[in-house]
Motif scaffolding. Structure first.
Motif, mmCIF file in Angstrom:
data_model
loop_
_atom_site.group_PDB
_atom_site.id
_atom_site.type_symbol
_atom_site.label_atom_id
_atom_site.label_comp_id
_atom_site.label_asym_id
_atom_site.label_seq_id
_atom_site.Cartn_x
_atom_site.Cartn_y
_atom_site.Cartn_z
ATOM 1 N N UNK A 1 -19.948 28.375 46.578
ATOM 2 C CA UNK A 1 -20.035 27.416 47.678
ATOM 3 C C UNK A 1 -21.224 27.730 48.590
ATOM 4 N N UNK B 1 -15.672 31.392 43.613
ATOM 5 C CA UNK B 1 -15.933 30.022 44.060
ATOM 6 C C UNK B 1 -16.490 29.998 45.479
ATOM 7 N N UNK B 2 -16.020 30.918 46.314
ATOM 8 C CA UNK B 2 -16.553 30.955 47.679
ATOM 9 C C UNK B 2 -18.049 31.284 47.630
ATOM 10 N N UNK C 1 -11.167 34.434 40.974
ATOM 11 C CA UNK C 1 -11.620 33.040 40.940
ATOM 12 C C UNK C 1 -11.998 32.583 42.343
ATOM 13 N N UNK C 2 -11.146 32.935 43.319
ATOM 14 C CA UNK C 2 -11.402 32.474 44.685
ATOM 15 C C UNK C 2 -12.716 33.052 45.203
#
Lengths: 401, 343
Positions: B151, B147-148, B143-144
């Motif tokens: 971004x 999302x990065x 997930x991280x």
């Protein structure tokens, strides 16, 4: 009381008080003040708190007690929603038949999927449930369009039969005439509190479900499930077949999910396939782990926590940040905001991911374990400063390990 | 006959992607015993390596071209990529054009480094924890990463074209004596298949014919004994993690022209790749490759109209259906070894 131990009774009463007074508790800041964006007391969000609470409580009965990690629980949520909307379409907007049917159908599906998936355990079980959920999702999107209305999502049209719909009944989901969307607003000076019929219905159901979960946790059946998690081989050697117990747990948790789905459809009569996607299954896993798997209150906490911060964080945009950090010198202000910016607003999932990783790494027991550690630390300090530390370890919230 | 051939070819490119990801997953699982839910994210990172290299290469400066005017009558601004001004328009243009293959060179060290960091920084601490914890922490990591990337690159798919030389399609039908236009297949997908075959062959050769590979295979069979013989098996397994990450990354780089990369492509592939691994048999490398191609081809066959008219919707669920049947009939998977992840 109600066949519960003292500790459990007090836990239940605390939860009951919290949910019943939620409109007050969640709206502590007056309207129009700078902090009003932290208010969470509007009906839509409060309904989601309790509905996802039910979902997570059910998931916890499976994962927390037996240790079987299902990655496809959202399928039951979706099935529940679809059955409830079908009841609205066929019978009318009274929510009782919809909710009853959603529990029954999801239970049947859980029986089928559980019977097959539970032949394997560990990672294989996770993948099997994931495969079933993805299959339901793909089918709901494509072939089953006559049943699910595909991408548009299932909803009630004017041309639907609604055999038991009478003229004097409202044209939105209701319980014997009480509209689910009906809200009574209480104005007290600058404060305003919303009391929503749908929320209170869901909250009462959640309390019932919570009570049921406590009974399951404390029953011989629950003990058996914990034994499966601890050491399945040893259970086999004692001559017990764990399969019926795990299957029962799977069906129960599937029915919880179906109930949550039915309630979701009752609050907003629309069911879409994306509710069954595996990201939705992942969300309930996040909630349960974050709150504390295997504890009674953990999943409810986790569900509330995630839904609250999802709402609050995604509302924080750069304008709000500028307001907050206006006291800093200009360069500083922009610098701080550049750093915070990726984590708020649309970046909420990034924060959630990081938080979740931190919890899995450092606090495998979730928020509940964190709370226990803090209490223990405080108690130790109090004990050192003269009082004899009492060793009455809390029994109601210890992880079922 | 030509229809069957076409579907067979269509299945190959997806099958290659499945096989490459599943190969990496199995390498990690077989060596370290970790179920890596972040593997799809590594695939996605590979695809974004291609995007980044393409963007870097086409960074350009503006000059005013006195000969041309834009629609307002002002002198037109012309963008020239820096590489073109450095290497001359011909060479520079070719470099920009070939940015996806060039990205391979960048992706290998980057992905190996990411693999190292992941293993040393995070996964190392999870060897002794239950499988559920490993799944959860890598899920969080996925997930991280996702999302990065979102971004930095936004949520929309970013078209990343293949070199001009590989645009267009190849007419297989003429080659084999069918009607022209009966079996048409894009060149880049052929390249992808060939590339996947080379990578898979390289990984197997590395494991089979080098001393390092021999030690790793011995470690997969019995980690403890290899450790007792005085070999630092942990270090080698870390390197294997890096290689597995690189394999996933390469699969992603080359996949970028087929499907424009977006931030959730990794997750979409991950679920299927897990199914592939389970069908092939946990911990079996040949099984992963075989199952990858098999499921890719099955998927493309089931999307034929003839078959869809018999069993509607089969193309959507065939992979899951096969997985369920295989798990129930042959719990170890097609080529699973005894004693791996058995309960």
């Amino acid at each position: 009381m109600l066949g519960l131990e003292k500790k459990d009774t007090s836990l239940l009463i605390i939860v009951a008080i919290l949910t019943m007074f939620a409109p007050f508790i969640l709206n502590p800041f007056p309207e129009g003040s700078a902090l009003a964006q932290f208010n969470a007391g509007y009906p839509d969000l409060m309904q989601r708190f309790v509905i996802f609470g039910i979902f997570a409580i059910g998931f916890n009965i499976l994962f927390g007690l037996t240790g079987y990690l299902s990655f496809g629980h959202a399928a039951f949520l979706g099935i529940g929603s679809y059955s409830a909307v079908w009841m609205f379409k066929l019978l009318g907007y009274n929510i009782i038949p919809g909710i009853v049917l959603s529990v029954i159908t999801s239970g049947l599906f859980a029986l089928l999927i559980g019977y097959i998936s539970l032949r394997r355990s560990g990672i294989y079980f996770s993948i099997l449930t994931l495969a079933f959920a993805q299959m339901s999702f793909a089918l709901a999107y494509s072939v089953l369009t006559p049943l699910t209305n595909g991408e548009t999502g299932l909803q009630v049209y004017n041309s639907d039969p609604q055999y038991f719909h009478s003229e004097n009944m409202p044209n939105i989901p209701h319980l014997f005439g009480a509209k689910m969307q009906g809200t009574y607003s209480l104005e007290m000076g600058p404060w305003s509190f919303d009391f929503n019929t749908g929320y209170y219905l869901c909250a009462i159901i959640m309390l019932g479900m919570f009570y049921l979960a406590i009974r399951i946790f404390r029953s011989p059946f629950g003990l058996m499930l914990k034994a499966i998690k601890t050491n399945q081989t040893r259970m086999n050697y004692t001559g017990l077949n764990p399969r019926p117990y795990t299957l029962a747990a799977f069906v129960i948790s599937g029915m919880y999910a179906g109930l949550a789905g039915g309630l979701m459809a009752s609050m907003d009569p629309l069911a879409g396939a994306e509710r069954m996607q595996w990201t939705a299954s992942g969300e309930v896993v996040l909630m349960t782990i974050l709150g504390g798997a295997g504890t009674l209150i953990g999943p409810v906490l986790g569900a509330g926590f995630i839904k609250y911060f999802e709402n609050i964080f995604s509302k924080i945009n750069d304008t709000v940040l500028h307001q907050w950090f206006a006291f800093l010198p200009d360069g500083m202000e922009n610098f701080v905001i550049t750093i915070i910016h990726p984590f708020v607003g649309k970046g909420w999932h990034l924060t959630l991911g990081l938080l979740f990783m931190a919890v899995v790494i450092f606090l495998p027991g979730g928020l509940v374990e964190g709370g226990q550690r803090i209490t223990a630390a405080l108690r130790r300090r109090a004990g050192r400063s003269g009082r004899s530390g009492d060793d009455a370890s809390s029994t109601d919230t210890t992880p079922a390990e | 006959m030509d229809v069957i051939l076409l579907q067979l070819l269509n299945g190959l490119d997806k099958g290659s992607a499945y096989a490459l990801i599943a190969l990496g997953l199995t390498l990690i699982f077989g060596t370290l015993g970790v179920v890596n839910f972040a593997h799809g994210a590594l695939f996605m990172l590979g695809a974004f390596c291609a995007v980044t290299v393409q963007r870097l290469l086409s960074i350009s400066f503006e000059t005013i071209d006195p000969d041309k005017v834009d629609f307002l009558g002002n002198p037109a601004k012309v963008k020239t990529p820096y590489v073109e001004s450095w290497f001359g328009p011909e060479m520079g243009g070719a470099i920009v054009d070939w940015s996806v293959p060039i990205a391979i060179l960048f992706a290998i060290p980057i992905m190996i480094a990411i693999g190292f960091i992941m293993e040393r920084g995070l996964i190392k601490h999870f060897y002794k924890r239950p499988h559920a914890d490993q799944i959860l922490v890598t899920f969080g990591l996925a997930i991280v990463i996702q999302e990065v990337i979102k971004q930095f690159y936004g949520a929309n798919p970013i078209p990343t074209p293949a070199p001009d030389a590989f645009k267009g399609s190849f007419d297989f039908g003429v080659l084999l004596g069918f009607d022209p236009n009966a079996v048409i297949y894009p060149y880049w997908r052929l390249v992808y298949f060939g590339f996947a075959a080379i990578v898979i062959a390289a990984v197997f050769a590395f494991l089979q014919f080098t001393t390092f590979g021999m030690v790793v295979r011995a470690g997969m069979a019995d980690r403890e004994t290899v450790g007792l013989l005085g070999i630092n098996i942990d270090k080698r397994f870390t390197i294997m993690f890096g290689i597995a990450a690189a394999v996933a990354g390469l699969a992603g780089v080359m996949y970028a022209p087929i499907n424009s990369p977006n931030y959730h492509m990794g997750m979409d592939f991950l679920v299927l790749s897990f199914v592939v691994v389970v069908v092939g048999g946990m911990g079996s490398l040949p099984g992963a490759v075989l199952a990858g191609f098999m499921l890719g081809i099955l998927e493309s066959f089931s999307s034929m109209n003839v078959i869809k008219s018999i069993v509607p919707g089969i193309d959507q669920i065939i992979i899951y259906l096969v997985a369920i049947i295989i798990l129930l009939v042959r719990p170890r998977g097609l080529m699973g070894r005894k004693g791996v992840m058995e309960d």
